[in-house]
Scaffold this active site. Sequence first.
Site, PDB file in Angstrom:
ATOM      1  N   TYR A  24       5.208   4.172  23.892  1.00  0.00           N
ATOM      2  CA  TYR A  24       5.525   4.655  23.130  1.00  0.00           C
ATOM      3  C   TYR A  24       7.385   5.239  22.694  1.00  0.00           C
ATOM      4  O   TYR A  24       6.875   6.338  23.681  1.00  0.00           O
ATOM      5  CB  TYR A  24       4.833   5.215  21.591  1.00  0.00           C
ATOM      6  CG  TYR A  24       5.330   5.533  20.129  1.00  0.00           C
ATOM      7  CD1 TYR A  24       4.913   4.600  19.113  1.00  0.00           C
ATOM      8  CD2 TYR A  24       6.033   5.800  20.196  1.00  0.00           C
ATOM      9  CE1 TYR A  24       5.387   5.367  17.781  1.00  0.00           C
ATOM     10  CE2 TYR A  24       6.582   6.444  18.677  1.00  0.00           C
ATOM     11  CZ  TYR A  24       6.377   5.714  17.946  1.00  0.00           C
ATOM     12  OH  TYR A  24       6.620   5.869  16.670  1.00  0.00           O
TER      13      TYR A  24
ATOM     14  N   SER B  62       5.769   0.396   6.525  1.00  0.00           N
ATOM     15  CA  SER B  62       6.013  -1.128   7.348  1.00  0.00           C
ATOM     16  C   SER B  62       6.705  -0.314   8.309  1.00  0.00           C
ATOM     17  O   SER B  62       7.899  -0.279   7.418  1.00  0.00           O
ATOM     18  CB  SER B  62       5.719  -2.314   6.733  1.00  0.00           C
ATOM     19  OG  SER B  62       6.179  -3.286   8.509  1.00  0.00           O
TER      20      SER B  62
ATOM     21  N   GLY C  75       0.694  -0.969   0.326  1.00  0.00           N
ATOM     22  CA  GLY C  75      -0.228   0.198  -0.235  1.00  0.00           C
ATOM     23  C   GLY C  75       0.927   1.817  -0.024  1.00  0.00           C
ATOM     24  O   GLY C  75       1.742   1.862  -1.130  1.00  0.00           O
TER      25      GLY C  75
ATOM     26  N   VAL D  19      -5.710 -10.612   0.358  1.00  0.00           N
ATOM     27  CA  VAL D  19      -5.326  -8.965   0.115  1.00  0.00           C
ATOM     28  C   VAL D  19      -6.559  -8.568   0.488  1.00  0.00           C
ATOM     29  O   VAL D  19      -7.500  -8.990  -0.403  1.00  0.00           O
ATOM     30  CB  VAL D  19      -4.992  -8.840  -1.760  1.00  0.00           C
ATOM     31  CG1 VAL D  19      -4.975  -7.722  -1.797  1.00  0.00           C
ATOM     32  CG2 VAL D  19      -4.073  -9.869  -1.363  1.00  0.00           C
ATOM     33  N   ILE D  20      -6.486  -7.785   1.046  1.00  0.00           N
ATOM     34  CA  ILE D  20      -7.838  -6.961   1.700  1.00  0.00           C
ATOM     35  C   ILE D  20      -8.007  -5.919  -0.176  1.00  0.00           C
ATOM     36  O   ILE D  20      -7.151  -5.371  -0.566  1.00  0.00           O
ATOM     37  CB  ILE D  20      -7.374  -6.084   2.269  1.00  0.00           C
ATOM     38  CG1 ILE D  20      -7.790  -7.344   3.840  1.00  0.00           C
ATOM     39  CG2 ILE D  20      -9.118  -5.316   2.714  1.00  0.00           C
ATOM     40  CD1 ILE D  20      -7.103  -5.859   5.169  1.00  0.00           C
TER      41      ILE D  20
ATOM     42  N   ARG E 232      13.622  11.526  11.799  1.00  0.00           N
ATOM     43  CA  ARG E 232      14.322  10.904  11.586  1.00  0.00           C
ATOM     44  C   ARG E 232      15.216  10.660  10.080  1.00  0.00           C
ATOM     45  O   ARG E 232      16.879  10.362  10.690  1.00  0.00           O
ATOM     46  CB  ARG E 232      13.699   9.419  11.420  1.00  0.00           C
ATOM     47  CG  ARG E 232      14.963   8.277  12.293  1.00  0.00           C
ATOM     48  CD  ARG E 232      13.897   6.886  11.482  1.00  0.00           C
ATOM     49  NE  ARG E 232      13.092   6.615  10.628  1.00  0.00           N
ATOM     50  CZ  ARG E 232      12.244   5.633  10.117  1.00  0.00           C
ATOM     51  NH1 ARG E 232      12.232   4.606  11.047  1.00  0.00           N
ATOM     52  NH2 ARG E 232      11.500   5.860   9.462  1.00  0.00           N
TER      53      ARG E 232
END
Lengths: 542, 542
Positions: free
Chosen positions: A461, A131, A127, A265-266, A400
């Site tokens: 987090y 990730s 997508g 797969v959505i 970052r």
Amino acid sequence: MLWSGWGDPDRAAPLPEPVVALLRDLLGVRPGATAPVALADVEVPEPRLSADALTEFARIVGDRNVRADTETRVRHTRGRSTPDLLRIRAGQASDAPDAVVLPGTHDEVVAVLRACARLRVAVVPFGGGTSVVGGLAPSGPAGAPGTFIALDLRRMDALVSIDEVSRTAVLQPGLRAPAAEALLAERGYTLGHFPQSYEWASIGGFAATRSSGQASAGYGRFDDLVVALTVATPQGDLDLGRAPKSAAGPDLRQLVLGSEGALGVITSVTVRIQPVPETRAYEGWRFASFAEGAAALRRLAQDGPRPAVLRLSDETETMVGLTDPSAIGPEGEARPLDGGGRGLEDGGCLAVLGFEGTAGRVAERRAGVADVLRAAGGEPLGAGPGEKWERGRFDAPYLRDALLDVGAFAETVETATFWSNLPALYGAVRDALTGALSDAGTPPLVMCHISHVYPSGASLYFTVVSAQGKDPVEHWARAKRAACEAIVDAGGTISHHHGVGTDHRDWYAREIGPLGAAVLRAVKDRVDPAGILNPGVLVPPV
Amino acid sequence: MLWSGWGDPDRAAPLPEPVVALLRDLLGVRPGATAPVALADVEVPEPRLSADALTEFARIVGDRNVRADTETRVRHTRGRSTPDLLRIRAGQASDAPDAVVLPGTHDEVVAVLRACARLRVAVVPFGGGTSVVGGLAPSGPAGAPGTFIALDLRRMDALVSIDEVSRTAVLQPGLRAPAAEALLAERGYTLGHFPQSYEWASIGGFAATRSSGQASAGYGRFDDLVVALTVATPQGDLDLGRAPKSAAGPDLRQLVLGSEGALGVITSVTVRIQPVPETRAYEGWRFASFAEGAAALRRLAQDGPRPAVLRLSDETETMVGLTDPSAIGPEGEARPLDGGGRGLEDGGCLAVLGFEGTAGRVAERRAGVADVLRAAGGEPLGAGPGEKWERGRFDAPYLRDALLDVGAFAETVETATFWSNLPALYGAVRDALTGALSDAGTPPLVMCHISHVYPSGASLYFTVVSAQGKDPVEHWARAKRAACEAIVDAGGTISHHHGVGTDHRDWYAREIGPLGAAVLRAVKDRVDPAGILNPGVLVPPV
């Protein structure tokens, strides 16, 4: 998306020199061979796909929707974890897909999956490519990935329909979040889903990874928003969701949400939508300590009223947040700027709250929240810190890149647990990260915030910054392992919103236990007997 | 629990004669051979369990916790659907369990399951015994059940612990809801879960069937309340739930919730709890039509504020509800009583609202709700109708027994869908029930209410009353089939909160499709390779 880092290259900005000096003095950050190689110098393996396979894919999706050129393959290599970036910056793209296939319809997805099952070619649904847990890096039984394609869903980017009565919208998986918001806004609606990856992430990715947005306290997580799904697998389709809630057996939607491309797969997602809020307001509060602030957040999560955004930084993150780069003077001393830090000079923890809705509802809720926070020891800091957070809410990944550029290392770890276990989990993960990186000779700064709250618990987090040291990928692998061990041993979940991917798979297996892993394997074997769907991701080997 | 009907025999009350007369005139209800046989006359098959099997169970749970006497077997025969009752009242207990086994611990459950797998004896987990969908009536491949035991969990009835910080409690599955509330109330907490079966149903049953309580708008459904579960299967344990929410893969808790004993035996449930509300208030509102009332409920579900209880009867149910038996005069004419019906004499639909919380919060929320309802065309009826509903909220099953006693038939059907589809689904199911029972010569009264609302949709709950006719079980089977066809064809879910059991299994298979059914079968085969767990319930044959 920048191939070697995050986002829009035009928005990248180098760190100011005083910050670089601070990193040097504080963490021993030294410039190294940290600039990315040229795109042309990235090493990509020879494609292993047969001409027949390419022809077959082209037959299904059309010639121009099958790409095997080096640049496209590099741009679909792995995701955006710091190790991913360090490796791609160094020109390493050994796990590039053999080709990128772009289907345009559900039926084309089905046909590609069937072809792949026949040809024994693995498929990584792609997508936004954001990730951070190795979700785009398949692996075979021996670790090395076999032949695989990235199934880039960007052509499936429609807002299919809006049901204004039910307040739902049918979205295609390749729709990027900002485009989804723009299409919904034309009709007066919003999803209200704004994770840090918002500017690049896709609807299908949100569903496949159980994304959680920064306004989750108000709008809910993405898995709360989904009411129906269509999924293509090599063994047929799943078409799930006939009502918001049902007692017709297990909720199979919840088996697809979080399945990370390993179960199918959505191809369609029906989500709840809400009217675009009339007004949004952000504000900051100070608490004497992380524990005191957490207790205040818990109060709101359990008894209300709830803001849409509710976050609390620990002492270290609060202190670092005050260090506004543009406010650092020639003496190298940090100063708070623009009201963003007033009231925090003497320490404590910053909470950021956001309110959305009609003006009347926002005013009422703010007043109610203020009563609760004052009673819990909070001091109001006004709009400044809230608005500062809001302006920079999607910028951390750019920061970052800038840190990597100057030889620093930065990465995140996240988890969640029940409220009573939060202090122990916080301490355990913090100690594990600090210990492991200190042992490696790169003592880190470890910051933490709570950004998602529930009546029974909350997320944690962690952001880690250190010098890169000699082998940052290996240093981090060790620190990450220590953190994951600490999470599982302390009773936390291995991920609150990043997902499992390949990076968390072994700890995920411990979290769900041998029978949980076996159940998941049984489902996978049923829908994907050839084992082509994102192999090595999510599902533990049995 | 009365073996031949509902609840506490002391609370049963015959229908007043004028109501009987009304049923006769309106629906042609005639007294028949409708009194239950004596318990001693119920026909139970010879137990098929070997002496060795009984010895083995006794070794695990102790002698006195294995029961094979006729009365105990009758009391564990099937559930409480109207066909279940008609059959047991007629003395038919052909599907009685061969024995009832009462484990006291998780380990005993595991041991019993292993023994059953070895001995090929099926297991029906038994909580309150209140299933209305055939959830306690296992069936073999040929339809007839093989040898099976009821695993009665009543000995596992502890409140194990309360976590006041996280506001959660660990409950054992055999704990009955009123006992759970009493134990929690000692510490100042409530579950807030009050389905119609509340007085008899168990915690494990709530989880296994995705129960939804009458205050679901305020407290959430039972599946919303569960944050962790332990499940025993013949292949090992599942221990799920380390945080309120997680992105660590699919939510496997949601695979256990709604699994109806077919995937394992739930031995521990961790649920959210809330402080006992300071005050509760109920009230009634009138809407000109079901459609207008539904639009008002939708407004509250989507934009708030939300009451804890939110229900709306259609025109027929409202009219029948006015017919208070005790208010029927000698002329046989119905009159509203005690403020319960004032304002509804000219028709329209009754909405009942309930508010819970601190006095201040209740007052504020009531005012906010009143603004919304007035704007949506509602007229306030005051506390009367709300308090009347509250007093009788658990009484409908008693009323059903009284109806059966006089030769009437009464049963319910329920479903849910998205708001935009609600009118079509309502019409389709109503027509199907009316048509099928009229065709059978017993034209029914079909009433309906909405009792559970969500931002994107709502439930529909139909109550049917008719004459029994010659073969009420067969008449109803046909009407129920017609209703189920209508539900699935009109896009509804086959159950919003009753579950699947054996009665809904075929339509459930259509709802989740062949691949959904295959996935469920794959999970079952993995955790229950011997096929002993509630066979024939929930999981469609593949």
